[in-house]
Write an enzyme that holds these catalytic residues in place. Structure first.
Site, short mmCIF file in Angstrom:
data_model
loop_
_atom_site.label_atom_id
_atom_site.label_comp_id
_atom_site.label_asym_id
_atom_site.label_seq_id
_atom_site.Cartn_x
_atom_site.Cartn_y
_atom_site.Cartn_z
N LYS A 124 130.16 -41.75 27.62
CA LYS A 124 130.44 -41.54 29.14
C LYS A 124 131.26 -40.19 29.36
O LYS A 124 131.40 -39.98 30.41
CB LYS A 124 130.80 -42.74 29.86
CG LYS A 124 129.78 -44.03 29.60
CD LYS A 124 130.08 -45.10 30.43
CE LYS A 124 129.37 -46.35 30.35
NZ LYS A 124 128.99 -46.78 28.93
N LYS A 159 132.01 -48.43 36.65
CA LYS A 159 131.82 -49.30 35.42
C LYS A 159 132.54 -48.70 34.44
O LYS A 159 133.25 -47.74 34.62
CB LYS A 159 130.36 -48.75 34.72
CG LYS A 159 130.07 -47.50 34.70
CD LYS A 159 128.40 -47.29 34.14
CE LYS A 159 128.23 -45.74 34.41
NZ LYS A 159 126.77 -45.48 33.83
N ARG A 209 114.94 -44.11 28.73
CA ARG A 209 115.56 -43.96 27.74
C ARG A 209 114.85 -43.18 26.62
O ARG A 209 113.74 -43.38 26.35
CB ARG A 209 115.90 -45.42 26.71
CG ARG A 209 116.44 -45.25 25.34
CD ARG A 209 117.60 -44.39 25.01
NE ARG A 209 118.65 -44.87 25.83
CZ ARG A 209 119.54 -45.88 25.38
NH1 ARG A 209 119.11 -46.51 24.08
NH2 ARG A 209 120.54 -46.25 25.81
N ARG A 223 112.80 -48.54 31.40
CA ARG A 223 113.56 -49.81 31.51
C ARG A 223 113.78 -49.99 32.83
O ARG A 223 114.44 -49.64 33.72
CB ARG A 223 114.79 -49.81 30.58
CG ARG A 223 114.53 -49.40 29.23
CD ARG A 223 115.99 -49.09 28.72
NE ARG A 223 116.76 -47.97 29.22
CZ ARG A 223 118.09 -47.73 28.94
NH1 ARG A 223 118.48 -48.40 28.02
NH2 ARG A 223 118.76 -46.81 29.55
N ARG A 231 121.15 -53.53 36.77
CA ARG A 231 121.22 -52.91 35.45
C ARG A 231 119.72 -53.14 34.69
O ARG A 231 118.75 -53.92 35.01
CB ARG A 231 122.13 -54.07 34.71
CG ARG A 231 123.52 -53.85 35.19
CD ARG A 231 124.34 -54.84 34.61
NE ARG A 231 123.79 -56.35 34.68
CZ ARG A 231 124.26 -57.39 34.37
NH1 ARG A 231 125.30 -57.38 33.73
NH2 ARG A 231 123.80 -58.75 34.72
N ASP A 271 119.81 -41.36 28.71
CA ASP A 271 119.41 -42.00 29.66
C ASP A 271 119.22 -40.95 31.03
O ASP A 271 119.97 -40.25 31.41
CB ASP A 271 120.45 -43.29 30.23
CG ASP A 271 120.76 -44.32 28.95
OD1 ASP A 271 119.51 -44.06 27.96
OD2 ASP A 271 121.45 -44.85 28.82
N GLU A 279 123.87 -40.84 30.72
CA GLU A 279 124.54 -41.20 29.48
C GLU A 279 124.00 -40.30 28.33
O GLU A 279 122.70 -40.16 28.38
CB GLU A 279 124.67 -42.41 29.22
CG GLU A 279 125.40 -43.11 30.10
CD GLU A 279 125.80 -44.84 29.65
OE1 GLU A 279 125.47 -45.17 28.43
OE2 GLU A 279 126.04 -45.69 30.57
N ASN A 281 123.78 -41.40 24.56
CA ASN A 281 124.16 -42.57 23.47
C ASN A 281 124.11 -42.06 22.13
O ASN A 281 123.43 -41.71 21.62
CB ASN A 281 123.35 -43.87 23.53
CG ASN A 281 123.33 -44.30 25.20
OD1 ASN A 281 124.22 -45.07 25.46
ND2 ASN A 281 122.57 -43.65 26.01
#
Length: 312
Positions: A124, A159, A209, A223, A231, A271, A279, A281
């Protein structure tokens, strides 16, 4: 070319193989004839300039409840392996950072992903280098900064900076009287800064994703959050849906991909919500089994093709 491969991961008996990307990589490695060994991060040690771990030989099979067989544990110099898969899940804490320092002592072994880059690219934080591709985002613990951001953007999400898997993600709508209590809860619970981001209503259509292999687009899964949940993470009930990339998403891949390749981040997941990058990852990306199950490419095979090419 058979390789000696070790995987550093969380306890293998706990994983849910149906959606586990590490397990997909292990299945593909075994299919190719690579010799696989397994250890957990707590088994690492550094002694007289050498990195050791108590490793066990590993056999895997795609059978829930009976998905692995382990051999006897043996103290092994990790430099004897051609490849190490760094696949332990977050939290990205000091213990995780310590493992990256230890693995960095193995210059002759290909570690996927590069441990120095994993350490220097928190998911992040690294993404903030592409602020023009992101929705308005603030990283802070300061109450006045958050209040000002909320006044400017009205509907926000909070978050923890080093959270994972959709944990502790909260939407604060305009006029929400829980804001003060949530701030107090975060202040007591999390020592690090927090991510405060403009809420993207497009999330109801899905959080995409996108997997990149050595900086190149490999596959994607959309997703979609469960009814009544913010979420979209599949471990939180999000539903995987087949998807294609928009021109905007391809632009994001083209911007981010070369830097990922340069840093030795061979297997990454970015993402995107409503055309906005949220994000990058790098620690233990997921999604490759869902992509294949939806009729998409075999990303595990693409990852091993890239690994084998680098080892040659």
């Amino acid at each position: 070319m058979a390789l000696k491969v070790a995987v550093q991961m969380d306890p293998i008996e706990r994983i849910k193989i149906a959606g586990d990307s590490t397990f997909a990589l292990l299945l593909e490695a075994e299919k190719r004839g690579h010799a696989i060994a397994y250890y957990t991060p707590d088994k690492l040690s550094l002694s007289e300039g050498k990195v050791f771990a108590s490793v066990q030989t590993l056999e895997v099979r795609d059978k829930a409840g009976d998905h692995f067989t382990l051999g006897d544990a043996k103290r092994t110099d990790l430099s004897s392996f051609d490849v190490i898969l760094l696949r332990q899940d977050p939290p990205f804490d000091m213990n995780y950072i310590t493992t990256t320092h230890l693995l960095e002592q193995l210059p002759g072994t290909l570690v996927v992903n590069n441990p120095r880059s994993v350490r220097n690219a928190p998911e992040k934080m690294f993404v903030m280098e592409y602020a023009d591709l992101m929705p308005p985002t603030l990283i802070t613990r300061d109450l006045e900064e958050i209040k000002a951001f909320r006044a400017a953007h009205k509907d926000i999400v909070m978050k923890p900076l080093y959270g994972k898997g959709g944990e502790s993600v909260f939407r604060i709508s305009p006029g929400d009287l829980n804001f003060g209590s949530l701030y107090d809860l975060f202040a007591v619970t999390f020592r690090e800064a927090w991510v405060v981001q403009k809420f993207l209503p497009e999330v109801k259509e899905g959080d995409k994703r996108i997997i990149l292999v050595d900086g190149e687009f490999a596959g994607a899964v959309n997703r979609v959050p469960a009814e009544g949940d913010l979420r979209s993470n599949m471990v939180r009930g999000g539903s995987p849906k087949k998807t294609d990339l928009s021109s905007r998403e391809r632009e994001i891949c083209d911007r981010v991909g070369p830097e990922l390749k340069k840093r030795g981040l061979l297997f990454t997941g970015i993402d995107v919500i409503g055309g906005w990058l949220t994000e990058i990852n790098v620690t233990s990306p997921t999604g490759i089994r869902a992509i294949k199950n939806l009729g998409g490419p075999d990303v595990a095979a693409m990852i091993w093709n890239a690994i084998e090419k680098k080892r040659k």
